[in-house]
Design a protein around this motif. Structure first.
Motif: not given
Ligand SMILES: [Zn+2]
Length: 73
Positions: A18-20, A35-39, A61-66
């Motif tokens: 799950r990306h933001a 690109n998601a917020l994490c790239g 949940t992608c913690m990098a996006c979080w």
């Molecule tokens: Zn992400």
């Protein structure tokens, strides 16, 4: 779009997590890569579909996006 919308981002379960995403990515033309917020790169087709409910449960949940979102608050 409300001013807060871009800041908050929106979550979407895609293959691998799950990306933001910012609204620009959500509104991109189909058939592109966004690109998601994490790239992470995601096909806009997958980003813009209505995700099945099981995908929300299955994908982590992608913690990098979080962290990106948390840093914006
Ligand atoms: Zn992400």
């Amino acid at each position: 779009m409300l001013p807060g919308g871009a800041k908050i981002g929106r979550w979407q379960p895609v293959t691998g997590g799950r990306h933001a995403f910012d609204s620009a990515a959500r509104n991109a033309e189909p058939g592109l890569v966004a690109n998601a917020l994490c790239g992470v790169e995601v096909d806009t087709d997958e980003l813009q579909r209505i995700a099945p409910e099981i995908a929300w449960i299955r994908e982590d949940t992608c913690m990098a996006c979080w962290r990106v979102l948390a840093a914006r608050q």
